[in-house]
Scaffold this motif. Structure first.
Motif, PDB file in Angstrom:
ATOM      1  N   VAL A 152      -3.991  49.010  42.131  1.00 30.43           N
ATOM      2  CA  VAL A 152      -4.749  47.920  42.017  1.00 30.43           C
ATOM      3  C   VAL A 152      -6.230  48.388  41.957  1.00 30.43           C
ATOM      4  CG1 VAL A 152      -5.459  45.621  42.600  1.00 30.43           C
ATOM      5  CG2 VAL A 152      -3.037  46.349  42.990  1.00 30.43           C
ATOM      6  N   GLY A 153      -6.916  48.102  40.840  1.00 28.39           N
ATOM      7  CA  GLY A 153      -8.280  48.517  40.873  1.00 28.39           C
ATOM      8  C   GLY A 153      -9.085  47.707  39.797  1.00 28.39           C
ATOM      9  N   TYR A 154     -10.361  47.930  39.745  1.00 29.93           N
ATOM     10  CA  TYR A 154     -11.104  47.504  38.492  1.00 29.93           C
ATOM     11  C   TYR A 154     -11.117  48.401  37.425  1.00 29.93           C
ATOM     12  CZ  TYR A 154     -13.419  43.681  41.454  1.00 29.93           C
ATOM     13  OH  TYR A 154     -12.960  42.699  42.226  1.00 29.93           O
ATOM     14  N   GLN A 155     -11.439  47.854  36.257  1.00 26.65           N
ATOM     15  CA  GLN A 155     -11.392  48.411  35.263  1.00 26.65           C
ATOM     16  C   GLN A 155     -12.229  49.746  35.174  1.00 26.65           C
ATOM     17  OE1 GLN A 155     -12.876  46.875  31.172  1.00 26.65           O
ATOM     18  NE2 GLN A 155     -10.850  46.967  30.485  1.00 26.65           N
ATOM     19  N   HIS A 156     -13.474  49.583  35.542  1.00 27.94           N
ATOM     20  CA  HIS A 156     -14.429  50.699  35.349  1.00 27.94           C
ATOM     21  C   HIS A 156     -13.611  51.868  36.375  1.00 27.94           C
ATOM     22  CE1 HIS A 156     -16.106  49.554  39.535  1.00 27.94           C
ATOM     23  NE2 HIS A 156     -16.181  48.324  39.105  1.00 27.94           N
ATOM     24  N   GLN A 157     -12.869  51.626  37.423  1.00 29.09           N
ATOM     25  CA  GLN A 157     -12.503  52.473  38.331  1.00 29.09           C
ATOM     26  C   GLN A 157     -11.301  53.280  37.570  1.00 29.09           C
ATOM     27  OE1 GLN A 157     -11.301  49.877  41.621  1.00 29.09           O
ATOM     28  NE2 GLN A 157     -12.788  51.145  42.776  1.00 29.09           N
TER      29      GLN A 157
ATOM     30  N   ALA B 203      -4.349  60.750  32.303  1.00 27.14           N
ATOM     31  CA  ALA B 203      -4.015  59.434  31.518  1.00 27.14           C
ATOM     32  C   ALA B 203      -3.040  58.471  32.056  1.00 27.14           C
ATOM     33  CB  ALA B 203      -3.632  59.702  30.319  1.00 27.14           C
ATOM     34  N   LEU B 204      -3.693  57.047  32.332  1.00 28.19           N
ATOM     35  CA  LEU B 204      -2.819  56.072  32.635  1.00 28.19           C
ATOM     36  C   LEU B 204      -1.678  55.846  31.785  1.00 28.19           C
ATOM     37  CD1 LEU B 204      -5.832  53.844  34.416  1.00 28.19           C
ATOM     38  CD2 LEU B 204      -4.259  55.207  35.505  1.00 28.19           C
ATOM     39  N   VAL B 205      -0.799  55.046  32.073  1.00 33.87           N
ATOM     40  CA  VAL B 205       0.473  54.835  31.045  1.00 33.87           C
ATOM     41  C   VAL B 205      -0.056  53.727  30.158  1.00 33.87           C
ATOM     42  CG1 VAL B 205       2.719  53.932  31.212  1.00 33.87           C
ATOM     43  CG2 VAL B 205       2.081  55.485  32.656  1.00 33.87           C
ATOM     44  N   ASP B 206       0.293  53.672  28.939  1.00 29.99           N
ATOM     45  CA  ASP B 206      -0.076  52.726  28.421  1.00 29.99           C
ATOM     46  C   ASP B 206       1.000  51.730  28.193  1.00 29.99           C
ATOM     47  OD1 ASP B 206      -0.797  50.862  26.100  1.00 29.99           O
ATOM     48  OD2 ASP B 206      -0.522  52.184  24.506  1.00 29.99           O
ATOM     49  N   LEU B 207       0.767  50.489  28.704  1.00 25.11           N
ATOM     50  CA  LEU B 207       1.458  49.290  29.038  1.00 25.11           C
ATOM     51  C   LEU B 207       2.157  48.558  27.831  1.00 25.11           C
ATOM     52  CD1 LEU B 207       0.059  47.482  32.004  1.00 25.11           C
ATOM     53  CD2 LEU B 207       1.496  49.591  31.991  1.00 25.11           C
ATOM     54  N   GLN B 208       1.631  49.028  26.539  1.00 30.21           N
ATOM     55  CA  GLN B 208       1.715  48.091  25.442  1.00 30.21           C
ATOM     56  C   GLN B 208       3.126  48.202  24.897  1.00 30.21           C
ATOM     57  OE1 GLN B 208       0.046  45.780  23.814  1.00 30.21           O
ATOM     58  NE2 GLN B 208       1.866  45.412  22.735  1.00 30.21           N
TER      59      GLN B 208
ATOM     60  N   PRO C  10      -9.414  41.943  27.228  1.00 35.42           N
ATOM     61  CA  PRO C  10     -10.296  43.279  27.410  1.00 35.42           C
ATOM     62  C   PRO C  10      -9.467  44.185  28.259  1.00 35.42           C
ATOM     63  CG  PRO C  10     -11.369  40.856  28.346  1.00 35.42           C
ATOM     64  CD  PRO C  10     -10.069  40.743  27.862  1.00 35.42           C
ATOM     65  N   GLU C  11      -8.401  43.863  28.601  1.00 36.51           N
ATOM     66  CA  GLU C  11      -7.335  45.092  29.192  1.00 36.51           C
ATOM     67  C   GLU C  11      -7.111  46.159  28.012  1.00 36.51           C
ATOM     68  OE1 GLU C  11      -6.902  45.942  32.317  1.00 36.51           O
ATOM     69  OE2 GLU C  11      -8.032  44.105  32.824  1.00 36.51           O
TER      70      GLU C  11
ATOM     71  N   ARG D 220      -5.208  51.248  23.680  1.00 38.16           N
ATOM     72  CA  ARG D 220      -4.247  51.111  24.625  1.00 38.16           C
ATOM     73  C   ARG D 220      -4.446  49.875  25.623  1.00 38.16           C
ATOM     74  NH1 ARG D 220      -5.991  56.110  27.625  1.00 38.16           N
ATOM     75  NH2 ARG D 220      -4.069  55.894  28.805  1.00 38.16           N
ATOM     76  N   ARG D 221      -3.187  49.376  26.113  1.00 39.70           N
ATOM     77  CA  ARG D 221      -3.321  48.461  27.196  1.00 39.70           C
ATOM     78  C   ARG D 221      -2.999  49.132  28.456  1.00 39.70           C
ATOM     79  NH1 ARG D 221      -3.501  43.227  27.628  1.00 39.70           N
ATOM     80  NH2 ARG D 221      -3.352  42.864  25.354  1.00 39.70           N
ATOM     81  N   LEU D 222      -4.029  49.232  29.306  1.00 39.63           N
ATOM     82  CA  LEU D 222      -4.332  50.113  30.562  1.00 39.63           C
ATOM     83  C   LEU D 222      -3.871  49.205  31.636  1.00 39.63           C
ATOM     84  CD1 LEU D 222      -7.379  52.260  29.993  1.00 39.63           C
ATOM     85  CD2 LEU D 222      -4.972  52.624  29.309  1.00 39.63           C
ATOM     86  N   GLY D 223      -4.280  47.855  31.729  1.00 38.76           N
ATOM     87  CA  GLY D 223      -4.114  47.259  32.729  1.00 38.76           C
ATOM     88  C   GLY D 223      -3.281  45.754  32.700  1.00 38.76           C
ATOM     89  N   LEU D 224      -2.634  45.279  33.540  1.00 39.05           N
ATOM     90  CA  LEU D 224      -2.139  43.964  33.712  1.00 39.05           C
ATOM     91  C   LEU D 224      -2.975  42.991  34.555  1.00 39.05           C
ATOM     92  CD1 LEU D 224       0.239  42.100  32.566  1.00 39.05           C
ATOM     93  CD2 LEU D 224       1.288  42.367  34.863  1.00 39.05           C
ATOM     94  N   PRO D 225      -3.770  42.042  34.303  1.00 36.49           N
ATOM     95  CA  PRO D 225      -4.644  41.405  35.198  1.00 36.49           C
ATOM     96  C   PRO D 225      -3.913  40.979  36.460  1.00 36.49           C
ATOM     97  CG  PRO D 225      -5.070  40.644  33.039  1.00 36.49           C
ATOM     98  CD  PRO D 225      -3.717  41.624  32.761  1.00 36.49           C
ATOM     99  N   ALA D 226      -4.662  40.949  37.691  1.00 41.39           N
ATOM    100  CA  ALA D 226      -3.942  40.564  38.801  1.00 41.39           C
ATOM    101  C   ALA D 226      -4.445  38.912  38.915  1.00 41.39           C
ATOM    102  CB  ALA D 226      -4.209  41.518  40.051  1.00 41.39           C
TER     103      ALA D 226
END
Length: 534
Positions: free
Chosen positions: A142-147, A156-161, A186-187, A192-198
């Motif tokens: 769990v983190g902020y986008q800039h992190q 490389a993080l996993v692309d969630l798309q 904005p994710e 690439r979709r990097l995050g799923l908003p919490a």
């Protein structure tokens, strides 16, 4: 090629450099009601459904619908017994809620996936742990986008798309459309979709509506000029009452939080990013613009007119609840503490939350918050991680987490389950209706450092030695320093050798220290060099 991370100079160094650079470089009208109704949070749009073409045949033979076939090349039986390590920063009610949710998933998921959580004391501690183990990260963080963008540079993080759109394991288009676009879109970074908003929080204005009406203002301010009129009227009332101890207070309680200044910038039509986006290797930040200059000019003039003041308290709660400020700035997550301050002081005034007023009449605010990210591992672990995140995003689970934290939900179906919470938390309900005005923070890894410079600029703006004619120098400095932080250029080239003009007298910033009603306890937000903690 990924840019090498650079070390950010410390807070004292940057504050001193900014101050030195700047030193060497040379009421009572009734405002109208709020403008257009705030745009509701926008679920993501669905593509138009094509209309079927009727067949010429009178009767159709029954057909069987083929089962969806996954493109992820992982069979359901391969998920049994898969362990997913998940790192999160939540303590208190948030930590208790996520622990219960994880336990519920572990006991009830049909695949036999086991999520093993690890709790950290905040986002910065978690970030340091991720950086300390680049070769063995957990599956979920769990983190902020800039992190996350910084993590993405080193691995490389996993692309969630692909998971999101998978016919077997993903989400149906109608379910994807339930997520608010202000938080969902904005994710996606560079395709690439990097995050799923919490969840999300927001930077807001607090407004004492009862006091404003006593001053003759029947509606909240829509424009900065209306904001100035009301703030100056409140400050003037305190200056002319019989209590000399409150002279200098009233009006707007200043905040130098970078999120507050960024909200004001967006409200004035500004944007810290260049448009269109420059190519690789080019500066992306642009603070030296007419809109941002007008923002800083408005705020400094408000201060010079005695209509804004700084409290020495770490939070605005005692002063705002004690009628020492008509306006204050803060986070959505501050609402419970602010309500408690009103109760402690015995203040029965009605207070509301507002977006930041705009010259155009269309206000703005900054929304921010953490997301879930998946690090590369085995195909089975990655799919198991996605299935857990998909489960967390279910409306009931979302609502539980949001209520525990007092945050904003990321989808409409979760909000529908929170009618009782909204009824008992009216200011929270007001904030939900304002999210259509939300702007996201810049989506660059360098923002984690650039925002520190923006926060220092806000601090310098209200120093007693600062003058309006130094605003151009400040903005030029911000552009140069932001380029250094983003591109890693030579510090000597950035600062150059400014021309000496004059040496003003250094005195302390004008502040007013109200008598505290009680000692407040709040989980502190790290300074601008760190990450805001919802």
């Amino acid at each position: 090629m990924a840019l090498k991370p650079i070390r950010l100079p410390g807070r004292r160094f940057l504050s001193g450099m900014l101050a030195a650079f700047l030193l060497l470089a040379g009421c009572n009208s009734i405002p109208p009601v709020l403008p257009v109704n705030p745009p509701a949070p926008s679920p993501t749009a669905l593509p138009e459904k094509p209309q079927p073409t009727p067949s010429a045949t009178a009767t159709l033979a029954p057909t069987q619908t083929a089962a969806p076939v996954s493109a992820l090349d992982v069979r359901a039986e391969e998920l049994r017994g898969v362990i997913v390590r998940a790192w999160h920063p939540w303590i208190g009610a948030g930590g208790e809620t996520i622990s219960r949710l994880i336990e519920q998933f572990n006991l009830g998921n049909p695949w036999g996936i086991l999520v093993v959580p690890a709790q950290f004391s905040g986002y910065d501690a978690l970030d340091r742990a991720v950086s300390a183990s680049p070769s063995e990260p957990p599956q979920i963080v769990v983190g902020y986008q800039h992190q996350a963008l910084d993590w993405d540079q080193t691995g490389a993080l996993v692309d969630l798309q692909p998971y999101l759109s998978d016919p077997e394991w993903g989400l149906e288009p109608a379910e994807q459309a339930d997520f608010y676009s202000e938080f969902w879109d904005p994710e996606v970074v560079d395709g690439r979709r990097l995050g799923l908003p919490a969840f999300r929080s927001a930077s807001l204005l607090f407004y004492n509506q009862t006091w404003a009406r006593e001053l003759g203002f029947q509606a909240p301010p829509v424009t900065p000029e209306q904001f100035r009129q009301q703030a100056c009227a409140a400050a003037g009332q305190l200056r002319h009452d019989s209590d000399r101890s409150n002279d200098g207070a009233g009006g707007y309680i200043i905040s130098t939080d970078y999120l507050v200044l960024l909200s004001w910038i967006y409200a004035f039509g500004g944007d810290p990013l260049k448009d269109p986006e420059p190519g690789p290797g080019q500066p992306v930040y642009h603070f030296d613009t007419p809109e941002i200059a007008k923002t800083l000019t408005f705020l400094r003039e408000l201060y010079d007119q005695g209509c804004a003041w700084e409290s020495r308290s770490q939070t605005p709660d005692p002063a705002f609840a004690g009628r020492l400020g008509l306006f204050a700035s803060g986070s959505l997550l501050d609402l419970p503490d602010l309500a408690a301050a009103f109760k402690r002081s015995g203040n029965q005034d009605d207070w509301v939350v507002l977006p930041y007023p705009s010259p155009s009449g269309v206000p703005a605010l900054v929304s921010y918050g953490p997301s879930y990210y998946i690090f590369p591992s085995t195909p089975a672990q990655e799919l198991a991680s996605w299935l857990f995140l998909r489960w967390l995003a279910l409306p009931d689970n979302q609502a539980r987490m949001v209520e525990a934290l007092g945050a904003l939900p990321i989808r409409a179906a979760a909000l529908e389950q929170m009618a009782g919470y909204e009824k008992s938390h009216p200011q929270w309900g007001q904030a939900v209706k304002l999210t259509g005005y939300a702007h996201a923070e810049p989506a660059y890894a360098s923002w984690r450092k650039v925002r520190f410079a923006l926060g220092e600029a806000a601090t310098q703006l209200f120093r007693s030695y600062f003058t309006l004619d130094q605003i151009p120098a400040m903005l030029a400095y911000l552009d140069s320093f932001a380029s250094e932080l983003h591109l890693g250029s030579n510090l000597a080239e950035v600062f150059g050798t400014p021309t000496f003009t004059h040496t003003p007298t250094f005195t302390s910033t004008r502040t007013h220290t109200p008598a505290p009603t009680s000692t407040l306890t709040r989980t502190s937000r790290p300074d601008a060099a760190s990450t805001p903690v919802p």
